[in-house]
Design an enzyme around this catalytic site. Sequence first.
Site, PDB file in Angstrom:
ATOM      1  N   ASP A 159       0.842  -1.198   0.000  1.00 21.22           N
ATOM      2  CA  ASP A 159       0.000   0.000   0.000  1.00 21.22           C
ATOM      3  C   ASP A 159       0.875   1.246   0.000  1.00 21.22           C
ATOM      4  O   ASP A 159       1.611   1.498   0.952  1.00 21.22           O
ATOM      5  CB  ASP A 159      -0.888   0.044   1.254  1.00 21.22           C
ATOM      6  CG  ASP A 159      -1.650   1.365   1.337  1.00 21.22           C
ATOM      7  OD1 ASP A 159      -2.573   1.561   0.533  1.00 21.22           O
ATOM      8  OD2 ASP A 159      -1.297   2.219   2.192  1.00 21.22           O
ATOM      9  N   TYR A 175       2.961   9.982  -0.479  1.00 13.07           N
ATOM     10  CA  TYR A 175       4.095   9.475   0.311  1.00 13.07           C
ATOM     11  C   TYR A 175       5.436   9.736  -0.367  1.00 13.07           C
ATOM     12  O   TYR A 175       6.492   9.562   0.249  1.00 13.07           O
ATOM     13  CB  TYR A 175       3.975   7.968   0.590  1.00 13.07           C
ATOM     14  CG  TYR A 175       2.732   7.544   1.336  1.00 13.07           C
ATOM     15  CD1 TYR A 175       1.933   8.475   1.999  1.00 13.07           C
ATOM     16  CD2 TYR A 175       2.344   6.213   1.388  1.00 13.07           C
ATOM     17  CE1 TYR A 175       0.785   8.084   2.666  1.00 13.07           C
ATOM     18  CE2 TYR A 175       1.202   5.811   2.065  1.00 13.07           C
ATOM     19  CZ  TYR A 175       0.420   6.758   2.696  1.00 13.07           C
ATOM     20  OH  TYR A 175      -0.711   6.366   3.362  1.00 13.07           O
TER      21      TYR A 175
END
Length: 295
Positions: A43, A48
Site C-alpha cells: 500500500d 508518500y
Amino acid sequence: MIDLTLNNGVTLPAIGLGVFQSPPEETAAAVETALSVGYRHIDTAAAYGNERQVGEGLRRSGVARDDVFLETKVWVTDYGHDETLHAFDKAVGKLGVDTLDLLILHQPAPQRFDTTISAYRALETLLADGRVRAIGVSNFMPHHLDRLLQETDVVPAVNQVELHPYFLQRDVQEADDAHGILTQAWSPIGGITFYPGPWGDERRSVMQDPALAEIARAHAKSPAQIMLRWGIQQGRSVIPKSTNPDRIAENFDVFDFELSGEDLARIDALDTGVRGGPDPDEPRDAFFALQIPES
Ligand code: NDP
C-alpha cells in the site's frame, strides 16, 4: 496467508506492507524484504513520495508483477475528472507498471466535495477501461459514503481508515459492512498512537497497552502480532508499516495461532473512541495543498 474477496470478486492478501513515512532511500529495500518473506500486497500513495521506490523494490524482488497486489492513492490536489485520470498516469509512470490493483481517493475533500465526486467518476472510468482492478476511498466517514453512493455508480471496494484497538470506528465499520465495502485498517498496530509527528506528546501508545501485553504473552507473540491477528480474524485488511527487516517479518508471522472469542472481545473493549489522526472533516488547507510531481 489469508485472502479477502472484494465486492467485485477481486481478491487481495489480508496483510499488506504500508509505506507511509518510509524514506524513499529505504522503501525499495523494505518492499524487497517484504516480498521475500511472503507479502504479496503493498500500500503506497502519491502523497508518500515513494511510489518510484516501491516499483523499484518490486522489480528487484524478482516476484512477478501479477503476483503482487499493488494499491496506491490519489492526493486531493489531483481531484477532478481529468486531473484524476492524469494522477493515474503519474502513479503508473512512477511505479513502472501498466495497471493498478486498487486505486483509492486518499481523503474526502469536505469543503469541495464536488471535486471528490469528479475524482471518483474518473476512478470509475479507469475501472471500466481495465486500467485498475478495483477502486475505493480512504478516510470516508458514513456521511461521506452516503453522499458518494448517491452521486456515483460503483460501490467502493475498500474504505481505508484509521483502525487499531484504541480507535475502532464502529460506525464506519457498520456503514462499510452495510454496503459490502471492505474496511482496510491504517495504523493497524497503532503507529499513529506512538510515532513522532504533529500529533502531540500526550498520546497513550497502544503498543504499550497492558491487556495486549498479557494476551501477547499467553500466545507467545508480540503486541503487534496480536493486533494484526485481531484485525484479520475480524475480516479486515491490515497494512502495517515497517522498514526494519525483522519487524517486517514479525508482522507477517501471524498465521500460526488464533485468538479466542474472549481475546477478541478484550481487545475490542480497549476502544477509546478518540482518533489519533486528523478528523477527515477538518479544513487543512496547507496539508491539502501538497503538489504531486509528474512521473
Ligand atoms: P502502523 O500501525 O503500521 O505502525 C507503524 C510504526 O510501527 C512505525 O513506527 C514502525 O517503525 C513501527 N513498527 C512496525 N512494526 C513493528 C513491530 N512489530 N513492533 C514494534 N513497532 C513496529 O502505522 P502507519 O500509520 O504507518 O499505518 C500503516 C500504513 O497505513 C501506512 O504505512 C500507510 O500505508 C497507511 N496509512 C494510510 C493513511 C491514510 O490516510 N489513508 C494514514 C496513515 C497510514 P519501523 O518502521 O521502525 O519498524
